[in-house]
Write a protein that holds these residues in place. Structure first.
Motif, PDB file in Angstrom:
ATOM      1  N   LEU A   3      -9.368  -2.288  -8.747  1.00 11.22           N
ATOM      2  CA  LEU A   3      -9.210  -2.942  -7.451  1.00 11.22           C
ATOM      3  C   LEU A   3     -10.555  -3.466  -7.006  1.00 11.22           C
ATOM      4  CD1 LEU A   3      -7.262   0.089  -6.114  1.00 11.22           C
ATOM      5  CD2 LEU A   3      -6.250  -2.168  -6.202  1.00 11.22           C
ATOM      6  N   THR A   4     -10.624  -4.764  -6.766  1.00 11.33           N
ATOM      7  CA  THR A   4     -11.889  -5.319  -6.297  1.00 11.33           C
ATOM      8  C   THR A   4     -11.678  -6.017  -4.968  1.00 11.33           C
ATOM      9  OG1 THR A   4     -11.472  -7.293  -7.591  1.00 11.33           O
ATOM     10  CG2 THR A   4     -12.890  -5.645  -8.591  1.00 11.33           C
ATOM     11  N   GLY A   5     -12.764  -6.306  -4.295  1.00 10.53           N
ATOM     12  CA  GLY A   5     -12.692  -6.964  -2.995  1.00 10.53           C
ATOM     13  C   GLY A   5     -13.794  -6.391  -2.121  1.00 10.53           C
ATOM     14  N   GLU A   6     -14.134  -7.153  -1.083  1.00  6.87           N
ATOM     15  CA  GLU A   6     -15.221  -6.735  -0.202  1.00  6.87           C
ATOM     16  C   GLU A   6     -14.916  -5.406   0.471  1.00  6.87           C
ATOM     17  OE1 GLU A   6     -15.964  -9.820   2.636  1.00  6.87           O
ATOM     18  OE2 GLU A   6     -16.235 -11.326   1.067  1.00  6.87           O
ATOM     19  N   SER A   7     -15.950  -4.829   1.039  1.00 10.90           N
ATOM     20  CA  SER A   7     -15.798  -3.566   1.748  1.00 10.90           C
ATOM     21  C   SER A   7     -14.830  -3.728   2.928  1.00 10.90           C
ATOM     22  CB  SER A   7     -17.166  -3.119   2.260  1.00 10.90           C
ATOM     23  OG  SER A   7     -17.028  -1.890   2.909  1.00 10.90           O
ATOM     24  N   ASP A  62     -19.373  -6.788  -7.476  1.00 14.53           N
ATOM     25  CA  ASP A  62     -18.862  -7.679  -8.496  1.00 14.53           C
ATOM     26  C   ASP A  62     -18.992  -6.960  -9.844  1.00 14.53           C
ATOM     27  OD1 ASP A  62     -18.559  -9.555 -10.433  1.00 14.53           O
ATOM     28  OD2 ASP A  62     -19.812 -11.078  -9.486  1.00 14.53           O
ATOM     29  N   PRO A  63     -17.881  -6.526 -10.440  1.00 16.46           N
ATOM     30  CA  PRO A  63     -17.995  -5.732 -11.667  1.00 16.46           C
ATOM     31  C   PRO A  63     -18.562  -6.534 -12.833  1.00 16.46           C
ATOM     32  CG  PRO A  63     -15.692  -6.192 -11.173  1.00 16.46           C
ATOM     33  CD  PRO A  63     -16.485  -6.687 -10.020  1.00 16.46           C
ATOM     34  N   GLU A  64     -18.258  -7.840 -12.873  1.00 14.03           N
ATOM     35  CA  GLU A  64     -18.789  -8.666 -13.960  1.00 14.03           C
ATOM     36  C   GLU A  64     -20.322  -8.740 -13.861  1.00 14.03           C
ATOM     37  OE1 GLU A  64     -16.098  -9.699 -12.136  1.00 14.03           O
ATOM     38  OE2 GLU A  64     -14.627  -9.238 -13.709  1.00 14.03           O
ATOM     39  N   LEU A  65     -20.802  -8.816 -12.632  1.00 16.42           N
ATOM     40  CA  LEU A  65     -22.245  -8.847 -12.432  1.00 16.42           C
ATOM     41  C   LEU A  65     -22.864  -7.518 -12.866  1.00 16.42           C
ATOM     42  CD1 LEU A  65     -24.637 -10.500 -11.281  1.00 16.42           C
ATOM     43  CD2 LEU A  65     -24.259  -9.329  -9.107  1.00 16.42           C
ATOM     44  N   ALA A  66     -22.180  -6.429 -12.530  1.00 15.75           N
ATOM     45  CA  ALA A  66     -22.677  -5.100 -12.920  1.00 15.75           C
ATOM     46  C   ALA A  66     -22.765  -5.004 -14.443  1.00 15.75           C
ATOM     47  CB  ALA A  66     -21.769  -4.011 -12.359  1.00 15.75           C
TER      48      ALA A  66
END
Ligand SMILES: Nc1ncnc2c1ncn2[C@@H]1O[C@H](COP(=O)(O)OP(=O)(O)OP(=O)(O)O)[C@@H](O)[C@H]1O
Ligand SMILES: [Mg+2]
Length: 464
Positions: A174-178, A291-295
């Motif tokens: 699950l991704t998305g801003e805080s 951003d998981p891709e950035l991580a």
């Protein structure tokens, strides 16, 4: 407090200096509190698990884990734990940082008896309130099984996708801003899954230091490290047959990532200090507001782990991308907090609703909920008014116009539209508008005169 026999609140005192610790303990015991103590962060965490305290009183500067780290770790285990920090001259800045992260207060050394007693009492009162509120909230949550509100097109699509994957075994990221509702959606996924009668176990990976996270997740065997008296089950054990929710998953250390990868691949792991291979069938949900891709690109998240977690991806849109849902959410939160605070408030005024719809919501749904909880408390009438909203929001009523022009639009027209829109945004303040536009206020005056001339209205002339 009512008729129930009341147990004295439990306070955990942590200080590496014996004299300080003893003095504090003596003062608090005399006030009727139950007191435990620890000499450092590690011992404190041990005590905290054995016997969860209501209040943690910790020195800020300690060898090993410092007070701030201890606070984070302790609150990961018990989010309701109140923390008071003891600081020496010169560390006040860190204490202020701790306050921002949710510490109740800090006391500066040399400590004064009266101050200690007063602060402890207030912190414990707050804790009692929070716990009560939480109980109420849980009751409400059970009544409305984690209702995820979303009628905006982006949310409909998301919820439909979520419904389809709820029953699967594959892990979900699950991704998305805080504040967009990832935690809520994760709970919802569990509730509508066939695992709903089994536990859902949550671990906040960002809140625990590496070694603690490892033993929280996988458990440990007796003697795994100093202080590991017995065996302890990990969250993977607890989540058997159910769901394990890994929150802030990009914040895991490389060592823990390797172990997690193995569980995801083979369902196997060992406890810390153990040799026996254990199996788990827990379903993994993971969330991050980064951003998981950035991580992955930055080397903070293993690529292979990322692929394992990202089998199904649910991206929760920011609130500003689903403004249509704001009125619905707003009414929902007003109703919920009115009930919780036993206030007869039936809704929101149009003005207040307009302001909410115009705001940009950097903190997303959480920010909206907080604003309305506050508004309900402040509200004197039967509806939430504009004046009950936080000051910044009251001014946000006019949403900044987004101008768009077709190619070939005369620059003169573009310039005029841009100046007018900026002026409106600046409440007619020409100096401010000019500085935003990178021109002089004089230019604005000159253009306005030109426009009037073109329109044939002419500058308002003085008579006579
Ligand atoms: N669609 C929704 N309907 C109703 N309540 C919502 C919705 N989305 C979020 N909320 C509420 O808003 C608050 C914040 O949501 P949540 O904690 O799930 O955010 P999050 O995305 O996990 O944030 P973070 O990244 O900071 O952990 C919660 O109280 C949640 O119940
Ligand atoms: Mg969350």
């Amino acid at each position: 407090m009512p008729d129930r026999p009341v147990q004295p609140p439990l306070i955990l005192v942590v200080d590496d200096e014996d004299a300080n610790r003893l003095a504090l303990e003596r003062i608090l015991v005399r006030e009727g509190y139950d007191v435990r103590h620890a000499e450092d962060g590690r011992q404190a965490m041990q005590r905290l698990r054995e016997e969860p305290p209501h209040l943690l009183l910790t020195d800020l500067k300690m060898p090993g884990m410092d007070g701030l780290e201890l606070m984070r770790a302790a609150r990961a285990v018990d989010p309701d734990l109140e923390v008071v920090l003891l600081t020496a001259f010169g560390t006040v800045e860190t204490a202020v940082e701790a306050m921002k992260e949710g510490a109740f207060d800090f006391l500066t050394k040399p400590l004064k008896r009266a101050e200690i007693v007063r602060t402890a009492r207030k912190a414990l009162e707050k804790r009692a309130l929070v716990t009560e509120n939480r109980a109420l909230r849980d009751e409400l949550a059970r009544a409305l099984p984690g209702e995820v509100i979303g009628r905006a097109p982006t949310m409909r699509v998301l919820l439909e996708e979520a419904r389809q994957v709820a029953g699967a075994q594959a892990s979900v990221l699950l991704t998305g801003e805080s504040g967009t509702g990832k935690g809520l959606l994760a709970r919802w996924l569990h509730k509508v899954s066939p695992r709903r009668d089994r536990p859902m176990v949550t671990v906040n990976c960002g809140a625990l230091p590496e070694n603690l996270l490892e033993s929280e997740l996988f458990g440990y065997e007796a003697g795994a490290f100093t202080g590991a008296k017995g065996r302890k089950e990990g969250r993977f054990d607890l989540a058997q047959g159910g769901t394990l929710f890994l929150d802030e998953v990009t914040e895991m250390s490389p060592a823990v990532q390797v172990k997690l990868l193995r569980v995801l691949q083979d369902g196997e792991y060992e406890r810390v200090g153990g040799t026996r291979t254990l199996r788990t069938d827990a379903r993994i949900l993971a969330a991050t507001n980064r951003d998981p891709e950035l991580a992955v690109r930055e080397g903070r998240l293993r690529e292979d782990l990322y692929y394992r977690l990202n089998v199904i991806r649910l991206e929760v849109p920011p609130l500003r991308a689903r403004r249509d849902d704001i009125p619905l959410l707003a009414r929902h939160f007003v109703a919920r907090h009115a009930e919780r605070n036993r206030r007869a408030i039936s809704g929101l005024s149009d003005e207040a609703l307009d302001a909410l719809c115009a705001w940009d919501w950097p903190g997303n749904v959480r920010e909206l909920e907080n604003a309305l909880e506050r508004a309900v408390v402040l509200c004197r009438g039967e509806v939430v008014e504009l004046s009950d909203l936080p000051p910044a929001m009251r001014q946000a009523r006019t949403r900044p116009a987004v101008l768009s022009f077709a190619p070939g639009t005369p620059l003169k027209d573009v310039e005029r539209a841009m100046i007018e829109a900026t002026l409106e945004q600046c409440g007619g303040d020409k100096a401010l508008a000019a500085s935003l536009l990178g021109i002089t206020a004089r230019t604005i005056y000159r253009r306005e005169a030109e426009w009037r001339e073109e329109e044939g209205t002419g500058a308002p002339r003085e008579e006579g």
